[in-house]
Every structure is written in C-alpha cells, then in structure tokens.
Design a protein around this motif. Structure first.
Motif, PDB file in Angstrom:
ATOM      1  N   HIS A 120       0.854  -1.198   0.000  1.00  0.00           N
ATOM      2  CA  HIS A 120       0.000   0.000   0.000  1.00  0.00           C
ATOM      3  C   HIS A 120       0.880   1.235   0.000  1.00  0.00           C
ATOM      4  O   HIS A 120       1.872   1.325   0.725  1.00  0.00           O
ATOM      5  N   ASP A 122       0.223   5.628  -0.172  1.00  0.00           N
ATOM      6  CA  ASP A 122      -0.735   6.731  -0.268  1.00  0.00           C
ATOM      7  C   ASP A 122      -0.036   8.051   0.033  1.00  0.00           C
ATOM      8  O   ASP A 122       0.982   8.094   0.733  1.00  0.00           O
ATOM      9  N   SER A 135      -3.893   7.056  -3.573  1.00  0.00           N
ATOM     10  CA  SER A 135      -3.575   5.779  -2.938  1.00  0.00           C
ATOM     11  C   SER A 135      -3.569   4.677  -3.983  1.00  0.00           C
ATOM     12  O   SER A 135      -4.288   4.746  -4.997  1.00  0.00           O
ATOM     13  N   LEU A 136      -2.747   3.656  -3.712  1.00  0.00           N
ATOM     14  CA  LEU A 136      -2.646   2.487  -4.580  1.00  0.00           C
ATOM     15  C   LEU A 136      -2.418   1.270  -3.700  1.00  0.00           C
ATOM     16  O   LEU A 136      -1.540   1.271  -2.826  1.00  0.00           O
ATOM     17  N   ASP A 137      -3.218   0.244  -3.919  1.00  0.00           N
ATOM     18  CA  ASP A 137      -3.121  -0.998  -3.156  1.00  0.00           C
ATOM     19  C   ASP A 137      -2.981  -2.171  -4.115  1.00  0.00           C
ATOM     20  O   ASP A 137      -3.642  -2.207  -5.166  1.00  0.00           O
ATOM     21  N   LEU A 231      -5.992  -5.171  -7.574  1.00  0.00           N
ATOM     22  CA  LEU A 231      -5.337  -3.872  -7.684  1.00  0.00           C
ATOM     23  C   LEU A 231      -6.386  -2.787  -7.474  1.00  0.00           C
ATOM     24  O   LEU A 231      -7.447  -2.815  -8.114  1.00  0.00           O
ATOM     25  N   GLY A 233      -6.968   1.498  -6.941  1.00  0.00           N
ATOM     26  CA  GLY A 233      -6.432   2.852  -7.000  1.00  0.00           C
ATOM     27  C   GLY A 233      -7.515   3.872  -6.705  1.00  0.00           C
ATOM     28  O   GLY A 233      -8.692   3.664  -7.027  1.00  0.00           O
TER      29      GLY A 233
END
Length: 527
Positions: A120, A122, A135-137, A231, A233
């Motif tokens: 993660h 952010d 944010s990106l997970d 994924l 975002g």
C-alpha cells in the motif's frame, strides 16, 4: 457546524491518537457504539461540516490528518437532506498536513497454504480548503491446494485415473463369470495397474481386487480456496472553485482476478460386450478421470469504476450542495464445466482399447460457459438549506431536497447453459422540510414530499408509476401534542384485456387522518 444541537461525543486529536487506529475504518470500529443510531442504522459522514460524494472521499484519510471528530444526534440529519433516523459523524481536518505512507504486509494460514502479501502506498496533502489524496493498493493471495490439508478420498466416488468397472445398473452385477471366479457377487472392480496384454485381457486379471475399488487422490489437482490478485487505485481532489463555490472529485478503480481449479473431469464410458479388448460377457461402464486433459477450472475477472463529485455554494442566504455519483462494474467469467466424451465413446464403440491412456485429441472439446455481467448506477442529490425567519420559539430552518437515481444490470451466458437477463430501474424524489425548535424543546415541524418511481422491466412483466404526497404539521410543548396529517396516493397500472367499451380505470386512494391529545397546543412560547 451551524446547529444549536450539541454533539453527543467529541474526539480531539489526542483522543483519536489514543485509540491506536491506523485508518479511518479502524477508528470507526472503535467508536461504533456511539455512531450507530438506536435502531442500528449506520451514520451519515460529513467532512468539515460538508456533505461528501461517498465514504471513499473520507476513508483514505490518515487518522493523523483529523483534528476532531463530532457525533451529532439524529435530528441534525434533517439539515443535510437525510431522514432523522441516522446520526451525523463530522470529521474536521487539520488546516495544513502532508504525509507519504508506505505499508507492506504478508501472512499465511495457521496450517499453511493460502499465503498472501499486500502493498500500500498513499499520499495526503491538506492546505487550507484544498485537499489531495492518492492511494494504490496491491494484494496477492495464493490458492489453497487440497494437498495442504488432510482430506481423504471419498469412498463413494467410483472414479479413478485408470478407472473402475461397474455394471450398467446401479449396484448391479458386472459379470456372473467374474462373480464365480471371485466367489462373491461383484459390483465394482478396478482396472489393474499392471500393463494389460494387448488383445488378450482375461477376467483373471480382475479377480484379485473384486469389490475393492481404487480411490483417486484429487489433492494435487483441486483447490480449496482460489488464488486472487487485486489492484485498487483511488484519487480525491478538493478545492475552491472561484469565490463562492467549492467542490471535490473522487475517482476509484478496482480490478481483481480469481482462479479456481476443480480437478480433472470425470467421465462414465460405455464399453459394449463386443469390444475386442473387453473380457466381460456383458456391457459394462468404465468410471474414470480424464487425466490426459488439463483439469477443469474457473476464472473470474472483475473491474469496478466509481466517480463521485460534490459542488457546494451559497446564494442569497441559501446554502446548497449538489452530489453526483456514477458506478459501473463488469464481470467476465470462464468456467470449464466438463469434457465432451462423444469422440471417446465413438472410438471405444469402433473397437478402441478403453483401458489404455486416451488420445488427448479425443478430449479437445471442453464444455465451457462464458458469462459477462455488466451493471451500472447513477445518482444525483441536491440539498438547499436556509433560515429565513425567526419566531419567538426559535429560527425556522427550511430544507429542500431533490434526488434521483438510475440502476441497471445485464447478464449473458454463452456455452452449455446459455441464459440472458437484463433490467433497469429509476427513481426521482423531492422533499421539503421546515423545523423550528426552541431552547426548551418545543418544535413545529412541517414536511412535504413527492416521489416518482418508474421501473423498466422485460415485456412479460408489469410496470407501475406511483406518486405520494404527504404534508404533516406537529407542535409540542411539555406533554401535550397535536398531529395533523394528510397523504394522497395515486397509482396507474397497465390495463387488463377488456372490451373497447370499457376504458382502463385509474384508482385513487385519498385518506385523511387527524389525532388530538391534550387540551391545548402552543406553536411558540417566550421563555
């Protein structure tokens, strides 16, 4: 917040830090007892006393960016266009804040298997009225193979990699000669593991394992839990638009892929009595797994997109805000359900050897279902609030709300079991409320609403359009109250088949109710 009602609870930055929460989700779970209403409904979320397009606009903020959290009782929800049955949770952010966060996590099950890893990142920036959140997970979960658990083969499943022989009738005798050689009534017998002589297979090769079917271990080919890759975002941007307007935009995207392995396909092959490789004097069935072909599996891809926006402003004493949301989701599934054994059966009927490994070319026709499901949703809501009058009992608050939504779905399946279904539904609703509350609790309340809910369904179904209008006035001081209410409903249904001389009828259902308790009512009072 512009309200005379005091909050039920307030958490400052120190109290928020003391909870140990690392996300807004954890913080809300900690204070869940005070945020839920009496009937268990979830609260309405505000950010800096303003409505938001959805929880996504708040959920990605770090708890360190929150200066204060206020929880207000249910009546405050009227001011923001919601029914007075949900509490209000107002998050107040810090004026200046910046943070870049990186998180990684890995885990596994206590007995092994289904390993997972999460990453993660952010970025949050708060500057005055401006706000930016990115944010990106990414998450990966391994499949849980059956080999990681002690699962024994089912003795009631007669299938095997080489096969088990049974009679054509359930529980029936395979061959009286075989029963005589074995000295018992034989209903099932495995194909010997030892290589069989080509063209000279005898019943003696099957006697040793009579009524002792060989079980097959599916563990290396079967998953108990699917593998998954996800994924996610998200981006949120908010700022002022000129001198009198402000707004925010939220964009969210998700994509996931899930894969499940069911194991090799099973088949029941018919071996006729005249097959040159069959030693049996009757027609028999060969129960076997088709291990020569790839195992059956299922793959599902899902893509979800969300967009939400809020624009707010003021005009001649009116505070207004407009919220719009758009959601869409698409799922594609491929399921290999079985293998067509028509070619194998034809080869055996033509004199092929059923006890040898099968030619993979005969198993190329797989029965596959392909499903595509699409759904969408669009919604809009406009709320305007003003306090134009001041009575002896207090200020009169006027709230007008207009909202509408449209949702629909379309699902289609091609393959062995084709199907198709689609529907959509729309709703338009308008409400207006006026409230006046004194310092000691006397309140005058007027409410009016109009609803129109058209629905579009397949031609075989009926559709309906209804309209409801209700006006209510309530006054209360002490223990005495008086209630007047009136509502009217009209509904139009598709006409039934009638003669031309009998036109369709419209049903109208007006009702009036009045109840009085207490000898006197005061609409306002001086204190």
């Amino acid at each position: 917040m512009d309200t005379a009602i005091q909050p039920l609870a307030t958490l400052d930055a120190g109290a928020i830090s003391a909870t140990g929460a690392t996300s807004i989700d954890e913080l809300l779970r900690t204070i869940r007892g005070v945020t839920q209403s009496g009937d268990g409904q979830e609260p309405v979320f505000l950010l800096n006393a303003q409505r938001v397009s959805g929880y996504q606009e708040i959920g990605n903020l770090p708890p360190e960016a929150i200066e204060k959290v206020e929880v207000f009782p249910e009546p405050v929800a009227l001011q923001y266009g919601y029914p007075p049955t949900r509490r209000i949770v107002n998050f107040i952010t810090k004026r200046r804040f910046r943070q870049l966060s990186l998180k990684q996590a890995a885990g596994t099950s206590t007995r092994g298997g289904a390993d997972n890893a999460t990453a993660h990142v952010d970025y949050t920036r708060l500057r005055g009225d401006g706000r930016l959140t990115l944010s990106l997970d990414a998450r990966h979960t391994d499949a849980l193979l059956q080999t990681r658990r002690r699962v024994l083969p089912d003795p009631d499943v007669p299938f095997d990699a080489r096969g088990n022989i049974t009679g054509t009738l359930a529980g029936g005798e395979i061959d009286p000669v075989l029963s005589g050689l074995a000295g018992q009534f034989v209903t099932i017998v495995p194909v010997p593991n030892t290589p069989l002589p080509v063209g000279s297979v005898s019943l003696g090769s099957f006697v040793a394992d009579a009524n002792r079917p060989r079980l097959f271990d599916l563990s290396p080919f079967h998953t108990l839990a699917p593998s998954n890759d996800t994924l996610h975002g998200e981006a949120v941007i908010a700022n002022r638009i000129g001198r009198r307007l402000s707004g925010s935009l939220t964009l969210t995207g998700d994509h996931s892929r899930e894969r499940t392995v069911f194991g090799p396909a099973s088949a029941t092959l018919f071996i006729p009595r005249g097959n040159p490789f069959s030693p049996f004097g009757r027609d028999v069935l060969l129960q076997r797994y088709l291990v020569e072909a790839p195992p059956l599996s299922q793959r599902t891809d899902a893509t979800t997109l969300h967009a939400g926006s809020v624009v707010r402003g003021a005009w001649r004493g009116w505070q207004w805000d407009w919220t719009g949301t758009l959601d869409t989701q698409r799922k594609e599934g491929i399921v290999a359900k079985a293998i067509d054994t028509t070619a194998v059966t034809a080869a055996i009927a033509a004199g092929g050897d059923p006890f040898r490994p099968l030619d993979p070319a005969l198993l190329a026709n797989r029965l596959v279902d392909r499903t595509v499901q699409s759904s969408y949703g669009a919604g809009t809501k406009f709320v305007a609030t003003n306090r134009p009058l001041r009575l002896p009992a207090g200020r009169v608050t006027l709230t007008a709300t207009f909202e509408g939504e449209q949702i629909g779905t379309d699902s289609r399946t091609r393959g062995a079991n084709p199907s198709a279904i689609a529907f959509d539904r729309g709703r338009v609703e308008g409400r207006s409320r006026s409230t006046c509350q004194s310092r000691r609790g006397a309140r005058t309340y007027c409410h009016g609403s109009a609803n129109c809910r058209p629905m579009s369904l397949p031609p075989s179904a009926t559709s309906a359009v209804s309209a409801i209008c209700r006006i209510q006035r309530w006054a209360r001081t002490g223990r005495r109250s008086r209630v007047f209410s009136y509502w009217h409903r009209s509904s139009a249904r598709p006409p039934r088949r009638r003669s031309t001389s009998s036109p369709p009828r419209r049903s109208l259902h007006p009702r009036f109710r009045c109840s009085i308790s207490g000898p006197a009512v005061r609409l306002w009072s001086r204190y």
